[in-house]
Design a protein around this motif. Structure first.
Motif, PDB file in Angstrom:
ATOM      1  N   LEU A 182       0.812  -1.210   0.000  1.00 36.99           N
ATOM      2  CA  LEU A 182       0.000   0.000   0.000  1.00 36.99           C
ATOM      3  C   LEU A 182       0.848   1.264   0.000  1.00 36.99           C
ATOM      4  O   LEU A 182       0.321   2.365  -0.198  1.00 36.99           O
ATOM      5  N   GLN A 183       2.151   1.135   0.193  1.00 33.84           N
ATOM      6  CA  GLN A 183       3.066   2.258   0.001  1.00 33.84           C
ATOM      7  C   GLN A 183       3.461   2.397  -1.464  1.00 33.84           C
ATOM      8  O   GLN A 183       3.656   3.515  -1.949  1.00 33.84           O
ATOM      9  N   GLY A 184       3.572   1.280  -2.165  1.00 31.48           N
ATOM     10  CA  GLY A 184       4.095   1.308  -3.526  1.00 31.48           C
ATOM     11  C   GLY A 184       3.074   1.292  -4.640  1.00 31.48           C
ATOM     12  O   GLY A 184       3.257   1.965  -5.663  1.00 31.48           O
ATOM     13  N   VAL A 185       1.996   0.540  -4.474  1.00 36.84           N
ATOM     14  CA  VAL A 185       1.020   0.404  -5.555  1.00 36.84           C
ATOM     15  C   VAL A 185       0.402   1.739  -5.966  1.00 36.84           C
ATOM     16  O   VAL A 185       0.282   2.029  -7.167  1.00 36.84           O
ATOM     17  N   PRO A 186      -0.026   2.598  -5.022  1.00 39.88           N
ATOM     18  CA  PRO A 186      -0.607   3.872  -5.466  1.00 39.88           C
ATOM     19  C   PRO A 186       0.346   4.712  -6.305  1.00 39.88           C
ATOM     20  O   PRO A 186      -0.084   5.386  -7.252  1.00 39.88           O
ATOM     21  N   TYR A 187       1.623   4.685  -6.007  1.00 42.88           N
ATOM     22  CA  TYR A 187       2.591   5.521  -6.724  1.00 42.88           C
ATOM     23  C   TYR A 187       2.654   5.154  -8.204  1.00 42.88           C
ATOM     24  O   TYR A 187       2.836   6.025  -9.063  1.00 42.88           O
ATOM     25  N   ILE A 188       2.526   3.869  -8.521  1.00 43.56           N
ATOM     26  CA  ILE A 188       2.588   3.440  -9.923  1.00 43.56           C
ATOM     27  C   ILE A 188       1.194   3.247 -10.511  1.00 43.56           C
ATOM     28  O   ILE A 188       1.063   2.826 -11.658  1.00 43.56           O
ATOM     29  N   LEU A 189       0.169   3.562  -9.742  1.00 45.10           N
ATOM     30  CA  LEU A 189      -1.224   3.391 -10.167  1.00 45.10           C
ATOM     31  C   LEU A 189      -1.460   1.938 -10.588  1.00 45.10           C
ATOM     32  O   LEU A 189      -1.892   1.633 -11.698  1.00 45.10           O
ATOM     33  N   GLY A 190      -1.141   1.036  -9.657  1.00 44.34           N
ATOM     34  CA  GLY A 190      -1.256  -0.382  -9.943  1.00 44.34           C
ATOM     35  C   GLY A 190      -2.527  -0.994  -9.382  1.00 44.34           C
ATOM     36  O   GLY A 190      -3.526  -0.302  -9.157  1.00 44.34           O
ATOM     37  N   ILE A 191      -2.475  -2.298  -9.144  1.00 47.66           N
ATOM     38  CA  ILE A 191      -3.615  -3.060  -8.630  1.00 47.66           C
ATOM     39  C   ILE A 191      -3.157  -3.804  -7.381  1.00 47.66           C
ATOM     40  O   ILE A 191      -2.190  -4.569  -7.424  1.00 47.66           O
ATOM     41  N   THR A 192      -3.843  -3.607  -6.264  1.00 49.69           N
ATOM     42  CA  THR A 192      -3.482  -4.286  -5.025  1.00 49.69           C
ATOM     43  C   THR A 192      -4.160  -5.645  -4.930  1.00 49.69           C
ATOM     44  O   THR A 192      -4.949  -6.028  -5.797  1.00 49.69           O
ATOM     45  N   HIS A 193      -3.868  -6.333  -3.829  1.00 50.47           N
ATOM     46  CA  HIS A 193      -4.582  -7.579  -3.545  1.00 50.47           C
ATOM     47  C   HIS A 193      -6.062  -7.267  -3.324  1.00 50.47           C
ATOM     48  O   HIS A 193      -6.434  -6.114  -3.097  1.00 50.47           O
ATOM     49  N   PRO A 194      -6.941  -8.269  -3.383  1.00 51.17           N
ATOM     50  CA  PRO A 194      -8.390  -8.019  -3.220  1.00 51.17           C
ATOM     51  C   PRO A 194      -8.671  -7.294  -1.913  1.00 51.17           C
ATOM     52  O   PRO A 194      -8.025  -7.550  -0.902  1.00 51.17           O
ATOM     53  N   THR A 195      -9.611  -6.361  -1.956  1.00 45.75           N
ATOM     54  CA  THR A 195     -10.528  -6.048  -3.048  1.00 45.75           C
ATOM     55  C   THR A 195     -10.083  -4.884  -3.912  1.00 45.75           C
ATOM     56  O   THR A 195     -10.908  -4.244  -4.579  1.00 45.75           O
ATOM     57  N   GLY A 196      -8.852  -4.592  -3.971  1.00 46.91           N
ATOM     58  CA  GLY A 196      -8.331  -3.565  -4.849  1.00 46.91           C
ATOM     59  C   GLY A 196      -8.241  -2.176  -4.253  1.00 46.91           C
ATOM     60  O   GLY A 196      -7.409  -1.382  -4.682  1.00 46.91           O
ATOM     61  N   PHE A 197      -9.121  -1.833  -3.299  1.00 50.84           N
ATOM     62  CA  PHE A 197      -9.106  -0.540  -2.605  1.00 50.84           C
ATOM     63  C   PHE A 197      -8.903   0.634  -3.566  1.00 50.84           C
ATOM     64  O   PHE A 197      -7.972   1.431  -3.410  1.00 50.84           O
ATOM     65  N   PRO A 198      -9.770   0.762  -4.577  1.00 55.28           N
ATOM     66  CA  PRO A 198      -9.505   1.730  -5.659  1.00 55.28           C
ATOM     67  C   PRO A 198      -9.432   3.184  -5.196  1.00 55.28           C
ATOM     68  O   PRO A 198      -8.616   3.945  -5.713  1.00 55.28           O
ATOM     69  N   LEU A 199     -10.297   3.591  -4.254  1.00 54.11           N
ATOM     70  CA  LEU A 199     -10.242   4.978  -3.811  1.00 54.11           C
ATOM     71  C   LEU A 199      -8.912   5.274  -3.134  1.00 54.11           C
ATOM     72  O   LEU A 199      -8.320   6.341  -3.352  1.00 54.11           O
ATOM     73  N   TYR A 200      -8.431   4.343  -2.339  1.00 55.34           N
ATOM     74  CA  TYR A 200      -7.129   4.520  -1.684  1.00 55.34           C
ATOM     75  C   TYR A 200      -6.022   4.648  -2.720  1.00 55.34           C
ATOM     76  O   TYR A 200      -5.145   5.514  -2.609  1.00 55.34           O
ATOM     77  N   VAL A 201      -6.046   3.799  -3.730  1.00 54.89           N
ATOM     78  CA  VAL A 201      -4.996   3.810  -4.752  1.00 54.89           C
ATOM     79  C   VAL A 201      -5.018   5.116  -5.537  1.00 54.89           C
ATOM     80  O   VAL A 201      -3.974   5.742  -5.768  1.00 54.89           O
ATOM     81  N   ILE A 202      -6.205   5.560  -5.945  1.00 53.93           N
ATOM     82  CA  ILE A 202      -6.305   6.767  -6.769  1.00 53.93           C
ATOM     83  C   ILE A 202      -5.904   8.008  -5.964  1.00 53.93           C
ATOM     84  O   ILE A 202      -5.129   8.849  -6.448  1.00 53.93           O
ATOM     85  N   LEU A 203      -6.416   8.133  -4.751  1.00 55.74           N
ATOM     86  CA  LEU A 203      -6.020   9.269  -3.922  1.00 55.74           C
ATOM     87  C   LEU A 203      -4.532   9.198  -3.570  1.00 55.74           C
ATOM     88  O   LEU A 203      -3.846  10.222  -3.511  1.00 55.74           O
ATOM     89  N   GLY A 204      -4.040   7.980  -3.343  1.00 58.75           N
ATOM     90  CA  GLY A 204      -2.630   7.812  -3.039  1.00 58.75           C
ATOM     91  C   GLY A 204      -1.733   8.205  -4.199  1.00 58.75           C
ATOM     92  O   GLY A 204      -0.647   8.761  -4.001  1.00 58.75           O
ATOM     93  N   TYR A 205      -2.175   7.920  -5.400  1.00 51.81           N
ATOM     94  CA  TYR A 205      -1.411   8.340  -6.583  1.00 51.81           C
ATOM     95  C   TYR A 205      -1.295   9.860  -6.629  1.00 51.81           C
ATOM     96  O   TYR A 205      -0.203  10.418  -6.816  1.00 51.81           O
ATOM     97  N   ALA A 206      -2.436  10.534  -6.443  1.00 52.45           N
ATOM     98  CA  ALA A 206      -2.422  11.999  -6.463  1.00 52.45           C
ATOM     99  C   ALA A 206      -1.557  12.546  -5.323  1.00 52.45           C
ATOM    100  O   ALA A 206      -0.734  13.439  -5.522  1.00 52.45           O
TER     101      ALA A 206
END
Length: 496
Positions: free
Chosen positions: A42-66
């Motif tokens: 969860l430290q690395g996936v948002p930075y590269i806009l990737g896909i985490t383990h289930p359930t994907g946590f899309p809001l976390y990833v997208i906000l984390g990317y920004a």
């Protein structure tokens, strides 16, 4: 400011302080290095806009990317830790605000908030990258909005609560346990929502779930542009960080959304069995005792009784919304860190403590009782802060950094590292794909002896290494002499 009470500036300062102090403590205690396990992911996936383990946590990833790109300070790991810190500080503010809505005197509400913020389980999750932190923030804000609506404020607060509920589920599905409390709230509120309001709120909640469209869309982009380095390896179907489970396919999307690989649907059904209510109740009592102490259990019980007499409808909604998820937490035996599923139950303690002696002091006796309560809460919060002071201590190369540095001189660029275990796989993937300290290496999570032929086939094209624990694996057929990294890590090179 004309017409406002003279104490309004102090109340405003109390609300601001309820956010700033926890935020400062959390950020100051956050590590600057990658962690391991889910934290490194969860430290690395948002930075590269990737896909985490289930359930994907899309809001976390997208906000984390920004967040991680707009604020390019320090390490990527620290940035994501800081995002969780700010998120949980917002949740702390919401606890203070809800306590005030239930009539708590602002100093009591503020000190109860600090007591919550510095509780071991809360703090230990707040200063590291954690999808549950963002979900808790959405839940806390949704409850605040719903309470405002129940207490007579504009219908926009009802709509906001619905949208925040959906966003919470998009951050982590554990937020869905707010729904029973909100449904009951609609039924018992003095001013029930109209059919139009209820439909609009439900629509907004579903709208919040649209964040999940990120999974198949981003996965399809990753596949089309060849961003996942494991795609070049035969026998793989979506690598960690870039394309976990490959949700661009129907089967992969189903695995991602359902969490079936960890048997989450089974445990969800089991949690609906009323037999677990007693376990959930006991989990709440013991959780409060462990995090706040035995006196806090008694104070919370008194606060519950006082709040119920003052406004049973709001109190009922609070209790249901914050504790319904405990039934899942007591049945989900596949979870190694069950504490993160119980953060909202601890959050409930703040409004309950605030309700023990509602209102501003009235007379000497009232002032004395509130003064004692403030001193007790301040002492408890201070003791918890001091007791967790080790959170501020960080060593060079801590967390997953050491395994990145240990592997780097041994494994050449272009090699594949098959990691026997999620704990180290995420750390190495962070180094390979996020901060690029292991640039050019491909990380495969999960070593399986029956796949030895596949590993040998890979080794004909590039170097392939297997990282495992020598206590569990003493030798691997078809490999060169192992290279020990430490007492618990050894590297085997696969021979083609």
């Amino acid at each position: 400011m004309r017409g406002l009470p003279r104490t309004a500036p102090w109340r405003l300062a109390g609300g601001l302080t309820s956010f700033l102090i926890p935020a400062a403590v959390y950020v100051a205690s956050a590590s600057h290095e990658p962690g391991a396990w889910d934290t490194a992911e969860l430290q690395g996936v948002p930075y590269i806009l990737g896909i985490t383990h289930p359930t994907g946590f899309p809001l976390y990833v997208i906000l984390g990317y920004a967040w991680s790109h707009v604020l390019p300070f320090d390490t990527i790991a620290f940035r994501m830790n800081a995002m969780s810190a700010v998120a949980m500080a917002i949740a702390a503010w919401a606890a203070y605000a809800v306590a005030r809505r239930l009539g708590a005197w602002w100093p009591v509400a503020l000190l109860a908030t600090f007591w919550f913020a510095f509780a071991p389980d809360v703090w230990s999750h707040a200063n590291r990258a954690e999808a549950q932190d963002l979900a808790v923030t959405c839940e806390a804000l949704a409850i605040y909005a719903f309470v405002r609506w129940m207490q007579g404020d504009d219908a926009k607060w009802f709509a906001a609560a619905g949208f925040l509920l959906g966003c919470g589920v998009a951050a982590h599905p554990n937020a869905m346990w707010l729904a029973p409390g909100f449904v009951v709230g609609c039924l018992v509120a003095r001013r029930r929502p109209t059919m139009r309001q209820a439909a609009f709120g439900a629509m907004l909640a579903l709208g919040g779930l649209l964040w999940y469209a990120y999974l198949p869309l981003r996965s399809a982009y990753v596949v089309a542009h060849g961003l996942d380095p494991t795609a070049a390896l035969s026998g793989t179907a979506g690598g960690i960080f870039w394309n976990y489970n490959d949700p661009s396919t129907p089967q992969g999307l189903l695995r991602a959304l359902s969490g079936s690989e960890s048997e989450a649907p089974h445990y969800l059904l089991a949690s609906l069995n009323p037999v677990h209510v007693q376990q959930a109740f006991w989990a709440f009592v013991t959780g409060v005792q462990e995090q706040f102490g035995a006196f806090a259990v008694a104070l919370a019980a008194i606060g519950l009784g006082t709040a119920w007499k003052r406004d049973w409808r709001t109190t009922l909604v609070l209790c249901l919304a914050c504790t319904a998820g405990l039934a899942f937490s007591v049945t989900y035996s596949n979870e190694a860190d069950v504490g993160r599923y119980r953060l909202m139950a601890l959050w409930l303690v703040v409004p309950l403590l605030g309700a023990v002696l509602p209102g501003a002091p009235n007379g000497i006796r009232g002032a004395a009782l509130r003064g004692i309560l403030c001193l007790f809460a301040a002492g408890a919060a201070g003791a918890s802060l001091y007791g967790q002071r080790n959170f501020f201590v960080h060593s060079a190369g801590e967390g997953g950094r050491w395994v990145i540095e240990a592997v780097r001189p041994v494994v050449p660029t272009g090699a594949v590292i098959v990691v026997d275990g999620w704990l180290d796989a995420t750390s190495l993937a962070y180094g390979a794909y996020a901060d690029r300290t292991l640039a050019g290496r491909t990380i495969v999570s999960g070593w399986r002896p029956e796949m030895a032929g596949m590993y040998r086939a890979w080794a004909r094209e590039r170097p392939v290494f297997i990282l495992t624990d020598p206590h569990a694996v003493t030798g691997i057929a078809g490999t060169a002499a192992p290279v020990p990294l430490d007492a618990y890590h050894v590297l085997f090179r696969v021979l083609p």
